[in-house]
Design an enzyme around this catalytic site. Structure first.
Site, short mmCIF file in Angstrom:
data_model
loop_
_atom_site.label_atom_id
_atom_site.label_comp_id
_atom_site.label_asym_id
_atom_site.label_seq_id
_atom_site.Cartn_x
_atom_site.Cartn_y
_atom_site.Cartn_z
N ASN A 1 48.51 3.42 48.24
CA ASN A 1 48.79 5.34 48.69
C ASN A 1 47.83 5.29 49.36
OD1 ASN A 1 46.17 3.82 48.47
ND2 ASN A 1 45.04 5.80 46.36
N THR B 1 38.08 3.52 48.94
CA THR B 1 37.62 2.49 47.91
C THR B 1 39.18 1.80 48.31
OG1 THR B 1 37.65 3.89 45.37
CG2 THR B 1 38.01 1.39 45.74
N ASP C 1 40.55 6.07 53.95
CA ASP C 1 40.56 5.95 52.64
C ASP C 1 38.78 5.01 52.38
OD1 ASP C 1 41.36 6.10 49.56
OD2 ASP C 1 41.93 3.95 50.08
N ARG D 1 40.02 13.77 45.05
CA ARG D 1 41.22 13.43 43.47
C ARG D 1 42.66 14.35 44.12
NH1 ARG D 1 40.17 10.28 39.69
NH2 ARG D 1 38.33 11.34 38.07
N ARG E 1 42.35 7.30 101.45
CA ARG E 1 42.22 7.25 99.68
C ARG E 1 41.01 6.25 99.92
NH1 ARG E 1 42.67 8.00 94.27
NH2 ARG E 1 44.93 8.77 94.95
N ARG F 1 24.57 4.86 42.46
CA ARG F 1 24.80 6.14 41.57
C ARG F 1 24.13 6.31 40.36
NH1 ARG F 1 31.20 4.61 42.15
NH2 ARG F 1 31.81 4.90 43.63
#
Length: 1569
Positions: free
Chosen positions: A1055, A610, A608, A1026, A1314, A842
């Site tokens: 959400n 925010t 997400d 969105r 081994r 922004r």
């Protein structure tokens, strides 16, 4: 060449063909962009084209279609959008009789709605046992173990102790059940906490939507909870709140605040407002029930408000209210629990309360019928969302009003979309008798989980409850997660089971054939030994007996050990201090313990935005006014870009912060001398610019007027609410609450610069301009929305002139500028905004225009007509807005930074270097997501960014196919090879996809899902905007299932729950107010940056540990079981046990279990710091290279080989001749032979696990060695117990050399292959992690990471104690201690201490103290900083005290009489710089994979001066060479060559030296190659 064909769209549908011409590949039509500004511009162009296309299509199809519709149909169509939702619409009645088709023959409603009680837990008390057992028996192994336990109950199969055999299975079932129960109990506790939260609803009022008696048949039978019964929980709630004894009187006024708060014992009732008021009883400070003395002034029944209301005869009916309706007057507000709410209930919400269900707003305290909610619990956003009440119900203000209202709400069915709701409220208009209806949209709906803010009270109608609420529909059921290795283990168990069946079948067939023979010795010596006389039946019994005897080949102890190991791993994760978040006092909380190994295999992270990547805190960093840029702040995006360009030193965060603090102080000083700003909040000032203060103070400069106009616009053009949290103690403390954090940040910036917005009142907007108050009359506010991308206000200034202020996206505002606007200002402002956007900020453009009175009056009439229209209302309003928002003049532009969480860009870069792809799934608009993508370095300038935005499936297909063509033309066809999973940053061209929600809906359809998956999985980054919570889960599911990839989802809101539960790993961020995401997650922690430590360190370790643990478990059971099988050859396959039965019981319980568990819990191939320094090593987990089927088969074959060795070497030793013990007893019994084989097998198994262990601690030594010692002690102890088959074994075996030589020889031969393979692979075919590990062990990597060697610390401590025994700890004066004796207290910087041998190219610090200095021509010889040297040279004659560093003996083992001290030449110890000489001493956090330059290893020898230190200084040399020197540990061999462990950082990577025996290997390796 085009790799994908698609159908060309008709030219007519593309309304903007010309806009695609520039910058387009003629063959590949998809536009790609790179910079942030161009990406934002492209997204805006696409949205604008889509908007014009929609308008054109509407105009085309409107035609005669609308003429055929009636006016009523028009209104209903406008009210209910075209989106179709599956399901039956529900009708909710308020004081209105149900329809005939909705009642049964008893008059009760047919439709029953779910309760408001929610449940996220998986179990109940009744279902826990059966459901948990079902979950556990999904494991194939558990079913197998259960079958074996059942078989061992029958004595015919020779089981010695069937009761004991059931204990391991019962133990693992019990441990797993307890763990699952604890996890589910936590979920259940949280559910109860939510369900028992308090709410207020209207009681003693009939809700016709619910049956009169809604109890189940069982409750009716037991006579539980009769109608009207108050439950214990509700009664306790009311009693508790009644004890607080308070009542609250609410007012519906402008401020919407409490007008009266009084004690319940206060007999006076005072009302200070004429407006209708509401008394709420049962609130947080309410009395239950109202006392008689409080009821004396009330009429109309308990809780009535008629005493405060106007006479009902003087009021006219409004909307749904009918004041002529008679009421009972009994309805009153009562406190209740969330889980008691039902559909159709009327509830009362107050400020700061959470919304208990999905509720339609009927009325609010605001005079404009608005309310504000915070959706932090849903999506992590703290900004306020604006909602409004239904217009026809807005006059409801009391209980009596609810009783007088009558309407029907026709609601759509419940669905998952958080952003859409469609309903119709129908009622009868009382004056006219006409049926009316009003649309109800998402703007009138409050979702469950929101919090009411800035609204005194809300009256609402419950529409959806419990599981039908939108947030619960998006959550989904709690899944049962299983790790990838656990699923793969089922295959290995099946393989081993098949091997077991083959072994048992061979034994059964062979035993049947041997039994079928006649005239054998068995006829005389084994009479009655066969269970039956049938050879076939005997073979079947042998088959089952072998199944029991060989059962360890499918190890039940593996599952027990894994549960224990994963619990330990979860504990370590929870105790990691690096993941502790101090502000919340919260560490990482593992909630699902059994998937820790999946943390090391994550390929995709879905995050997400925010609250997860960002803090949701906006800061105004810069602005451009009249072409002049102000603001000195540096964003995270700028720092990230500087790092990628190699200019990290120029933008050091600490230096920048210090510089900004100085500039802020300078700016505040200048502003304080110019004007008084009472509302200034210094700590919140983010627009730092001394030049801004200078220009504001310069009365004669023309820029001052531009600045005042600009900030005045910011103070006026907004929808912000101002609040004084402490009006009495801090009257000038203003806090702003807004629907968008951008607005609050801009208004706050204007406040701190000297233009505060004070309040909004009835008279207008009050602001101050540089200390002078001004009041503006607000005439209109044209709101912002995603289509308009701008907002405007029309105000009347104090001079009486009309002014329109507008702010919005630059592309929108520039279209509305005046035709004669100054082109230079337009170009300069546009250039500034592009620079702001490329810096991750922004941007908004601010403009204004003056209005003429006549123009405004004409527009107002047009606007009023548009708002009152019932047809195409939104379009007409937009057309009206266009009529006045034009001919604008630019004032300037703002640039805001969405503050990222601390460390997010570095964390994302580290995750990318690890090969992990990060997707952002957000509900924000596309521009916001793009800006954050560039800010956190998720989107970069070197990426080709493709923006997908389409309205139809055909257009979506076209764009996706164009994107595939673009990627395929550069990268070629996609590869699905699992060995190529995980991308290498910078190795090839990088692509990114940005897609909006509508296009994503088409892309997730079955027809396009595969194309969309092919496109996005070839991109480094995908940003989905969105998107609804359900779409987030679908995207995660698409990638998880479509690519079989390991996924992780991280979020902080409700959400995000759906995608958290859908992913393989779900992570939730803890919040200050709790988090639904953290409650539903598998791991919960405080910050996104902790994800790097969780995955790259803990996840990688857990995956490697569990993978090695699985392989070693299967190995050790194969060597044990097949040794028993080889013994079957010599006993006619009759299932005789080779080992004494106690060895069989204790083998997996004590003798070999602990070493493997320690390996799984504590092993580390590399240190945590090395893992973080080389995140590229994580890619092995993405590709699943640590746990492969080939590795499983190699361990199985190794166990098979070793089983042959540990059985047949003792067998042939015994065949050579029977040995005799020291007491004369022969070593010939089955117990003697079986014990020898068992001891050899146990030694081999434990040493084998030790060979595979990379991190040896004290606990590892104790467990690996101790397990074998315990086995030997058991032989000693059990030998002295009476038994038939184990008599005096310690006496017989331990005293005979044949036993010891056989065991030792068997172990050596078994383990030799081994051991040799590990040596060869380590020396000649090393993996990247092997080389990094060797760099760490040899110390080269420690030098480069600045970590001091442990051996150096020990030596330094030892020398200090030898040279200065008077000081028990090294004593050295700090700079602060000697500052008073120095001429300049800033002359000597503080320098960190380092080990003397930390850098092989630099002389040890003691060299300067002993008079030795490097020659001038030596490379990188300067070991003193210039400042330090100047200080040292400036103080030659200072008298040093006893505690002076210059008088402390040098750290040398030479006798003190051999050392001369010279105060004039010896600098203070603290002035010697300990910084490494090499400029490349710090390693890069990236390994350049596929680079032309490789990582080479170098060893440098020091200069001749270092080899012959006797030629320097005033230090006499010792007379004997037997003394140790200060260069201990630096010499290798007798030749005196200095070979310090030093690595010089090469430009292409990290250099190291690999030394094996006498040979020195210089390896060249490519990381991830």
């Amino acid at each position: 060449m085009s790799f994908f064909r698609h159908q060309q769209q008709p030219q007519a549908n593309d309304l903007d063909t010309n806009e695609f011409n520039d910058g387009i590949d003629p063959e590949l039509r998809l536009r790609t962009v790179r910079t942030a500004a161009s990406t934002l511009a492209e997204s805006e162009r696409k949205e604008e084209r889509a908007s014009r296309r929609r308008t054109s299509m509407k105009q085309f199809f409107r035609g005669g279609f609308e003429k055929k519709r009636s006016s009523a149909a028009k209104a209903e169509s406008d009210a209910v959008p075209v989106a179709q939702v599956n399901g039956r619409r529900r009708k909710i009645y308020l004081n209105s009789p149900l329809g005939h088709d909705e009642m049964d023959h008893h008059g009760e409603p047919i439709v029953r709605y779910v309760r408001n009680k929610v449940k996220t837990s998986k179990y109940t008390i009744l279902t826990f046992l059966p459901k948990n057992l079902y979950e556990q028996f999904r494991r194939v192994a558990n079913l197998y173990f259960l079958a074996l336990v059942i078989l061992q109950v029958f004595s015919i199969f020779g089981a010695t102790s069937p009761q004991t055999a059931a204990l391991p299975l019962l133990f693992i079932l019990a441990v797993t059940a307890v763990k699952d129960g604890i996890e589910d109990y936590r979920r259940s506790t949280l559910d109860n906490e939510v369900n028992n939260s308090a709410s207020t609803k209207l009681e003693q009022w009939r809700n016709v939507n619910q049956p009169t008696d809604g109890r189940s048949w069982l409750e009716k039978l037991l006579r539980l909870n009769p109608p009207g019964h108050v439950s214990t929980g509700v009664r306790k709630l009311r009693e508790r709140e009644a004890g607080e004894g308070m009542q609250i009187v609410l007012s519906k006024g402008l401020e919407g605040e409490l007008i009266r708060t009084r004690s319940a014992n206060d007999s006076e009732t005072t009302v200070t407002a004429a407006a209708p008021a509401t008394t709420v009883q049962g609130g947080d400070r309410h009395s239950y029930p109202p006392r008689p003395e409080d009821m004396s002034g009330w009429t109309g029944g308990p809780g009535s408000l008629s005493v405060y209301q106007q006479s009902i005869h003087s009021r006219s009916s409004v909307g749904v209210l009918d004041y002529t309706r008679r009421t009972t007057g009994l309805a009153r507000w009562q406190r209740t629990l969330w889980k008691k709410l039902e559909v159709g209930d009327v509830v009362l919400l107050r400020e700061n309360e959470q919304v208990p269900a999905d509720i339609v707003v009927l009325s609010t305290s605001d005079p404009d019928d608005m309310c504000y909610v915070e959706t932090k619990n849903l999506d992590g956003e703290t900004n306020l969302k604006q909602r409004k009440s239904v217009r026809s119900t807005a006059s409801i203000t009391s209980e009596e009003d609810v009783e007088r209202a009558s309407f029907v709400l026709d609601s759509e069915p419940p669905h998952q979309n958080l952003y859409v709701y469609n309903g119709v409220l129908r009622y009868r208009d009382i004056p006219s008798g006409e049926l009316k209806q009003e649309s109800v949209t998402i703007n009138e709906l409050l979702l469950r989980g929101c919090t009411v803010r800035n609204t005194a009270w809300i009256i609402g109608l419950v529409v959806f409850t419990g599981a039908d609420t939108k947030i619960m529909l998006n959550g989904g059921a709690t899944p049962s997660k299983r790790s990838k290795i656990e699923k793969e283990t089922n295959f290995n168990v099946i393989v081993n089971f098949v091997i077991l069946i083959i072994m048992c079948a061979i034994s059964a067939i062979a035993n049947g054939l041997f039994d079928a023979k006649s005239s054998t010795s068995a006829d005389f010596f084994e009479i009655g030994a066969d269970p039956t006389s049938s050879y076939v039946a005997n073979a079947i019994v042998t088959f089952v007996s072998c199944l029991i005897a060989f059962q360890n080949i499918v190890p039940i102890s593996l599952y027990i050990s894994i549960e224990i190991v994963k619990t330990i791993q979860a504990y370590f994760i929870s105790q990691d201090l690096d993941m502790y978040y101090k502000p919340l006092d919260a560490a990482c909380v593992p909630k699902t313990w059994n998937i820790s190994d999946d943390l090391g295999q994550i390929e995709y992270i879905f995050s997400d935005k925010t609250g997860t990547l960002t803090q949701n805190v906006m800061e105004c960093q810069k602005c451009s006014v009249n072409g002049v840029v102000y603001g000195e702040g540096v964003t995270e995006a700028q720092r990230g870009a500087a790092k990628r360009q190699g200019r990290a030193d120029a933008l050091d965060p600490e230096e920048q912060d210090q510089h900004l603090r100085i500039l802020k102080k300078e700016m505040l000083n200048k502003m304080s001398t110019s004007f008084e700003n009472r509302y200034l909040q210094e700590k919140k000032l983010t627009l730092v610019s001394p030049k801004l203060a200078e220009d504001l103070a310069d009365m004669e400069h023309e820029q001052r007027a531009h600045l005042i106009a600009f900030f005045r616009a910011l103070a006026l053009c907004h929808s912000v609410l101002s609040d004084r949290p402490e009006p009495n103690t801090a009257p000038y403390l203003l806090e702003y609450k807004a629907e968008s954090p951008d607005e609050a940040a801009l208004v706050a910036a204007a406040r701190d610069v000297g233009f505060p917005f004070v309040q909004k009142s009835r008279n207008g907007l009050d602001i101050e301009v540089m200390g002078q108050p001004e009041r503006y009359q607000l005439l209109h506010l044209l709101e912002f929305n995603s289509t308009r991308k701008r907002m405007s206000v029309i105000v009347r200034n104090p001079e009486g002139r009309l002014v329109l202020y507008c702010k919005g996206a630059d592309s929108i505002v520039y279209q509305r500028l005046a035709a004669n606007h100054d082109p230079a200002l337009k170009a300069k402002t546009s250039q500034d905004m592009e620079a702001f956007a490329n810096g991750g900020l922004r941007t908004l453009c601010i403009a204004y225009r003056y209005l003429e009175e006549k123009d405004y009056e004409a527009w107002q009439r047009l606007y009023d007509d548009a708002t009152s229209s019932t047809v195409d209302r939104d379009e007409k309003i937009e057309q009206a807005n266009d009529q006045i928002e034009h001919t604008l003049t630019i004032l300037g532009a703002t640039a805001l930074e969405d503050k990222l969480q601390e460390g997010v860009p570095d964390a994302i870069e580290t995750l990318h270097q690890a090969g992990i792809k990060l997707w952002i799934l957000t509900g924000d608009k596309i521009q916001t997501a793009i800006e954050i993508g560039f800010s956190c370095n998720l989107l970069k300038s070197d990426m080709d960014i493709m923006i997908l935005s389409a309205e139809t499936p055909e257009a979506a297909r076209s764009q996706i196919e164009d994107g595939l063509n673009k990627v395929a033309s550069v990268l070629g066809p996609p590869s699905l090879d699992p060995q190529k999973r995980g991308f290498v940053p910078g190795a090839q061209a990088a692509f990114a996809v940005v897609i909006d929600g509508d296009t994503l809906r088409h892309a997730l359809s079955p027809a396009l899902a595969s194309l969309f998956l092919n496109l996005t999985t070839q991109c480094e980054t995908v940003v989905c905007c969105r998107v609804s919570p359900a779409q987030k889960a679908l995207v995660v599911k698409l990638v998880k299932d479509g690519r079989n990839a390991m996924t992780l989802s991280i979020g902080d809101g409700a959400n995000d729950v759906a995608m958290i539960q859908e992913a393989n790993i779900g992570c939730g961020l803890l919040g200050h107010e709790g988090s639904q995401a953290a409650m539903s997650a598998d791991y919960a922690f405080g910050q996104f940056r902790y994800l790097t430590k969780l995955l790259i360190v803990h996840g990688r370790w857990s995956y490697m540990r569990v993978a090695d643990m699985h392989s070693n478990f299967f190995y050790k059971n194969v060597i044990w079981t097949f040794a028993m099988f080889w013994f079957m050859i010599y006993n006619n396959f009759d299932a005789t046990y080779l080992y004494q039965y106690t060895f069989i019981l204790l083998y997996n319980l004590i003798f070999t279990s602990l070493p493997v568990m320690v390996l799984g819990a504590f092993d580390q191939d590399i240190n945590a710091k090395a893992a973080l320094a080389f995140p590229q090593l994580y890619v092995r987990g993405i590709r699943g290279l640590e746990y492969t089927r080939s590795k499983f088969w190699m361990y199985m074959l190794d166990g098979l080989y070793q089983s042959v060795i540990v059985f047949f070497i003792p067998y042939f030793s015994w065949s050579l001749g029977v040995a005799a013990s020291w007491n004369g007893r022969s070593i010939e019994s089955l117990a003697d032979f079986g014990t020898t084989v068992a001891v050899a097998a146990i030694f081999s198994a434990n040493i084998y696990v030790g060979m595979n262990t990379r991190y040896w601690t004290v606990l590892t030594w104790i467990v690996v060695v101790g397990s074998s010692v315990v086995m030997l002690l058991w032989i000693v102890i059990y030998s002295f117990f009476e038994s038939t088959d184990f008599v005096d074994e310690v006496v017989v075996l331990f005293g005979e050399v044949t036993f010891w030589t056989t065991v030792v020889f068997s172990v050596v031969v078994a383990l030799a292959p081994r051991f040799l393979i590990k040596i060869i692979k380590s020396a000649y075919m090393p993996l990247d992690k092997d080389i990094v590990r060797e760099m760490w062990v040899l110390g080269d990597l420690k030098d480069q990471l600045g970590i001091q060697h442990r051996r150096d610390l020990k030596k330094l401590r030892k020398r200090d104690l030898e040279q200065a025994p008077i000081f028990h700890q090294p004593h050295c004066r700090s700079e602060s201690e000697v500052s008073s004796t120095l001429p300049d207290d800033d002359a000597v910087p503080r320098v960190r201490d380092h080990s003397p041998c930390s850098d092989g190219l630099s002389p040890p610090p003691s060299a300067a103290l002993m008079g030795r200095t490097p020659r001038d021509n030596m490379p990188y010889d300067d070991h003193l900083t210039p400042t330090a040297r100047s200080a040292y040279m400036a103080t030659p004659d200072l008298r040093a005290s006893y505690y002076s560093a210059s008088d402390i003996p040098a750290p040398s083992p030479e006798p003190s009489y051999l050392i001369r001290y010279n105060n004039t030449t010896s600098p203070p110890m603290s002035s010697v710089s300990a910084q490494p000489v090499s400029a490349y001493s710090q390693p890069s956090r990236t390994l350049q994979a596929q680079s032309a330059e490789a990582y080479e290893m170098h060893v440098r020898t020091p200069s001749d001066e270092w080899r012959n230190p006797s030629s320097q200084g005033n230090v006499q040399q010792p007379h004997s060479t037997t003394f140790d020197t200060a260069y201990d540990g630096l010499y290798d061999g007798d030749d005196g060559d200095v070979t310090p462990h030093h690595t010089e950082r090469q430009p292409s990577g990290i250099a190291c030296t690999r030394t094996t025996g006498p040979m020195h290997f210089s390896f060249v390796f490519h990381v991830l190659g």
